[in-house]
Write a protein that holds these residues in place. Structure first.
Motif, PDB file in Angstrom:
ATOM      1  N   GLY A 109      13.133   7.938  -6.009  1.00 31.11           N
ATOM      2  CA  GLY A 109      12.653   6.457  -5.877  1.00 31.11           C
ATOM      3  C   GLY A 109      11.113   6.293  -5.533  1.00 31.11           C
ATOM      4  O   GLY A 109      10.344   6.702  -6.208  1.00 31.11           O
ATOM      5  N   ARG A 110      10.996   5.670  -4.426  1.00 28.28           N
ATOM      6  CA  ARG A 110       9.744   5.431  -4.184  1.00 28.28           C
ATOM      7  C   ARG A 110       8.961   6.759  -3.338  1.00 28.28           C
ATOM      8  O   ARG A 110       7.800   6.414  -2.921  1.00 28.28           O
ATOM      9  CB  ARG A 110       9.337   4.215  -3.393  1.00 28.28           C
ATOM     10  CG  ARG A 110       9.614   2.821  -4.240  1.00 28.28           C
ATOM     11  CD  ARG A 110       9.467   1.526  -3.499  1.00 28.28           C
ATOM     12  NE  ARG A 110      10.269   1.653  -2.227  1.00 28.28           N
ATOM     13  CZ  ARG A 110       9.800   1.663  -1.106  1.00 28.28           C
ATOM     14  NH1 ARG A 110       8.682   1.901  -0.672  1.00 28.28           N
ATOM     15  NH2 ARG A 110      10.860   1.575   0.056  1.00 28.28           N
ATOM     16  N   LEU A 138       5.088   5.003  11.338  1.00 29.40           N
ATOM     17  CA  LEU A 138       4.715   4.205  10.197  1.00 29.40           C
ATOM     18  C   LEU A 138       4.935   2.702  10.456  1.00 29.40           C
ATOM     19  O   LEU A 138       6.228   2.089  10.867  1.00 29.40           O
ATOM     20  CB  LEU A 138       5.195   4.550   8.874  1.00 29.40           C
ATOM     21  CG  LEU A 138       4.969   3.596   7.483  1.00 29.40           C
ATOM     22  CD1 LEU A 138       3.726   3.776   7.359  1.00 29.40           C
ATOM     23  CD2 LEU A 138       5.586   3.843   6.289  1.00 29.40           C
ATOM     24  N   GLN A 139       4.072   1.565  10.741  1.00 26.22           N
ATOM     25  CA  GLN A 139       4.121   0.288  10.649  1.00 26.22           C
ATOM     26  C   GLN A 139       3.451  -0.062   9.392  1.00 26.22           C
ATOM     27  O   GLN A 139       2.356  -0.143   9.002  1.00 26.22           O
ATOM     28  CB  GLN A 139       3.427  -0.059  11.733  1.00 26.22           C
ATOM     29  CG  GLN A 139       3.522  -1.566  11.995  1.00 26.22           C
ATOM     30  CD  GLN A 139       2.533  -2.150  13.042  1.00 26.22           C
ATOM     31  OE1 GLN A 139       1.543  -1.769  13.480  1.00 26.22           O
ATOM     32  NE2 GLN A 139       2.978  -3.304  13.744  1.00 26.22           N
ATOM     33  N   VAL A 140       4.481  -0.945   8.690  1.00 31.76           N
ATOM     34  CA  VAL A 140       4.132  -1.746   7.340  1.00 31.76           C
ATOM     35  C   VAL A 140       4.131  -3.293   7.667  1.00 31.76           C
ATOM     36  O   VAL A 140       5.048  -3.774   8.123  1.00 31.76           O
ATOM     37  CB  VAL A 140       5.188  -1.359   6.160  1.00 31.76           C
ATOM     38  CG1 VAL A 140       4.481  -2.022   5.033  1.00 31.76           C
ATOM     39  CG2 VAL A 140       5.107   0.151   5.989  1.00 31.76           C
ATOM     40  N   LYS A 141       2.945  -3.834   7.715  1.00 30.83           N
ATOM     41  CA  LYS A 141       2.679  -4.921   8.044  1.00 30.83           C
ATOM     42  C   LYS A 141       3.034  -5.841   6.803  1.00 30.83           C
ATOM     43  O   LYS A 141       2.454  -5.645   5.687  1.00 30.83           O
ATOM     44  CB  LYS A 141       1.101  -5.427   8.504  1.00 30.83           C
ATOM     45  CG  LYS A 141       0.775  -4.732   9.788  1.00 30.83           C
ATOM     46  CD  LYS A 141      -0.484  -4.954  10.126  1.00 30.83           C
ATOM     47  CE  LYS A 141      -1.027  -3.967  11.399  1.00 30.83           C
ATOM     48  NZ  LYS A 141      -2.327  -4.039  11.717  1.00 30.83           N
ATOM     49  N   PRO A 142       3.902  -7.049   6.891  1.00 32.91           N
ATOM     50  CA  PRO A 142       4.001  -7.888   5.826  1.00 32.91           C
ATOM     51  C   PRO A 142       2.854  -8.735   5.402  1.00 32.91           C
ATOM     52  O   PRO A 142       1.915  -8.929   6.236  1.00 32.91           O
ATOM     53  CB  PRO A 142       5.056  -8.706   6.271  1.00 32.91           C
ATOM     54  CG  PRO A 142       5.182  -8.835   7.911  1.00 32.91           C
ATOM     55  CD  PRO A 142       4.628  -7.552   8.186  1.00 32.91           C
ATOM     56  N   ILE A 181       5.021   7.661   0.286  1.00 32.98           N
ATOM     57  CA  ILE A 181       5.771   6.397  -0.019  1.00 32.98           C
ATOM     58  C   ILE A 181       5.018   5.310  -0.805  1.00 32.98           C
ATOM     59  O   ILE A 181       4.118   4.827  -0.346  1.00 32.98           O
ATOM     60  CB  ILE A 181       6.510   5.776   1.409  1.00 32.98           C
ATOM     61  CG1 ILE A 181       7.189   6.724   2.128  1.00 32.98           C
ATOM     62  CG2 ILE A 181       7.163   4.651   0.975  1.00 32.98           C
ATOM     63  CD1 ILE A 181       7.632   6.227   3.615  1.00 32.98           C
ATOM     64  N   THR A 182       5.425   4.957  -2.178  1.00 34.05           N
ATOM     65  CA  THR A 182       4.731   4.148  -2.762  1.00 34.05           C
ATOM     66  C   THR A 182       5.068   2.763  -2.528  1.00 34.05           C
ATOM     67  O   THR A 182       6.166   2.526  -2.273  1.00 34.05           O
ATOM     68  CB  THR A 182       4.730   4.660  -4.303  1.00 34.05           C
ATOM     69  OG1 THR A 182       6.077   4.637  -4.566  1.00 34.05           O
ATOM     70  CG2 THR A 182       4.205   5.975  -4.718  1.00 34.05           C
ATOM     71  N   ALA A 183       4.146   1.674  -2.699  1.00 36.90           N
ATOM     72  CA  ALA A 183       4.327   0.402  -2.699  1.00 36.90           C
ATOM     73  C   ALA A 183       5.351   0.001  -1.642  1.00 36.90           C
ATOM     74  O   ALA A 183       6.411  -0.499  -1.625  1.00 36.90           O
ATOM     75  CB  ALA A 183       5.252  -0.014  -4.100  1.00 36.90           C
ATOM     76  N   SER A 184       4.634   0.179  -0.382  1.00 39.72           N
ATOM     77  CA  SER A 184       5.548   0.367   0.858  1.00 39.72           C
ATOM     78  C   SER A 184       5.914  -1.241   1.112  1.00 39.72           C
ATOM     79  O   SER A 184       5.259  -2.131   0.718  1.00 39.72           O
ATOM     80  CB  SER A 184       4.780   0.764   2.255  1.00 39.72           C
ATOM     81  OG  SER A 184       3.392  -0.305   2.219  1.00 39.72           O
ATOM     82  N   GLU A 216       0.780  -1.253  -0.133  1.00 43.88           N
ATOM     83  CA  GLU A 216      -0.029   0.191  -0.124  1.00 43.88           C
ATOM     84  C   GLU A 216       0.812   1.399   0.036  1.00 43.88           C
ATOM     85  O   GLU A 216       2.153   1.033   0.444  1.00 43.88           O
ATOM     86  CB  GLU A 216      -0.997  -0.138   1.194  1.00 43.88           C
ATOM     87  CG  GLU A 216      -1.940  -1.132   1.071  1.00 43.88           C
ATOM     88  CD  GLU A 216      -3.020  -1.047   2.416  1.00 43.88           C
ATOM     89  OE1 GLU A 216      -4.042  -1.543   2.196  1.00 43.88           O
ATOM     90  OE2 GLU A 216      -2.481  -0.397   3.489  1.00 43.88           O
ATOM     91  N   ASN A 217       0.070   2.446  -0.238  1.00 40.33           N
ATOM     92  CA  ASN A 217       0.981   3.637  -0.132  1.00 40.33           C
ATOM     93  C   ASN A 217       0.839   4.340   1.027  1.00 40.33           C
ATOM     94  O   ASN A 217      -0.398   4.274   1.677  1.00 40.33           O
ATOM     95  CB  ASN A 217       0.343   4.653  -1.366  1.00 40.33           C
ATOM     96  CG  ASN A 217       0.708   4.080  -2.549  1.00 40.33           C
ATOM     97  OD1 ASN A 217       1.802   3.263  -2.835  1.00 40.33           O
ATOM     98  ND2 ASN A 217       0.023   4.627  -3.462  1.00 40.33           N
ATOM     99  N   ALA A 218       1.585   5.125   1.544  1.00 42.83           N
ATOM    100  CA  ALA A 218       1.690   5.821   2.794  1.00 42.83           C
ATOM    101  C   ALA A 218       1.904   7.230   2.563  1.00 42.83           C
ATOM    102  O   ALA A 218       2.845   7.493   2.004  1.00 42.83           O
ATOM    103  CB  ALA A 218       2.634   5.155   3.739  1.00 42.83           C
TER     104      ALA A 218
END
Lengths: 112, 114
Positions: B59-60, B110-114, B76-79, B17-19
């Motif tokens: 970059g992203r 920011l938390q990015v869940k796998p 931030i794209t494609a986190s 997802e994007n942030a």
């Protein structure tokens, strides 16, 4: 090229003591800045040195002082430590004006 | 005192997802910078946008700056899970002449869940 190096990584001190933190900037960088980071106040600017001269100072009491040596290495000193001085102290260096800051990993100071 | 205010304070998304994080500031600036901080570590510079620029990419990362609204956003794209960190905006005030003096916002975690 080595990054910004801060020593020590961790420190535990008692109220009333004093402490000295050290920072070695990236080779060739002449500007060194110090920041205090706490959960409550966030990142706050302490002071900046350029060519051994303090160029700017934040709103901290006189217990906080610093200096820069001819090789650009910098130290900061905190005297008469208080519990509220517990924080992560970050040092950053930059090459020229308007360039981004390069931070070290900080010194975690705990005052008991 | 802190100049930048960041929104949201915390953000949790799924990988891919994007942030988007927003930053507002109070005074005229020379430039605005974004930094990332992994837990207990130093800050890493991400991108700098000057007051006469409106958008910048790396970059992203995509940063926008609206000086009329005194605000900036970081996209931030494609986190990725590795993007999990705190993100700070920081400003260099106009006329300060002291580029080592950054005024930081409170940051977005920011938390990015796998």
């Amino acid at each position: 090229k080595a990054g910004v190096t801060q020593t020590p990584r961790y420190l535990i001190k008692t109220r009333g003591q004093q402490v000295t933190l050290s920072c070695s900037p990236i080779s060739g960088h002449r500007s060194v800045s110090w920041y205090q980071q706490t959960p409550g106040q966030g990142l706050q600017f302490l002071f900046e040195y350029f060519s051994e001269t303090q160029r700017n100072k934040g709103n901290f009491p006189g217990r906080f002082s610093g200096r820069q040596f001819s090789n650009s290495r910098s130290e900061m000193n905190v005297s008469t430590l208080e519990l509220g001085d517990s924080a992560l102290y970050l040092c950053a260096s930059s090459l020229v004006e308007s360039s981004p800051l390069h931070f070290g990993n900080g010194t975690r100071l705990t005052v008991t | 005192s802190q100049q930048g205010e960041e929104d949201p304070q915390a953000l949790s998304i799924q990988e891919g997802e994007n942030a988007t994080m927003n930053c507002s500031y109070k005074t005229s600036i020379n430039n605005l910078q974004w930094y990332r901080q992994n837990s207990g570590r130093g800050l890493v510079h991400l991108i700098l946008i000057r007051s006469n620029e409106r958008e910048k990419h790396s970059g992203r990362l995509r940063v926008t700056l609206d000086t009329s609204k005194k605000s900036s956003s970081l996209l931030i794209t494609a986190s990725r899970a590795a993007d999990t960190a705190s993100y700070f905006c920081a400003t260099v005030n106009h006329g300060s002449g002291n580029t080592g003096k950054l005024i930081f916002g409170q940051g977005t975690t920011l938390q990015v869940k796998p």
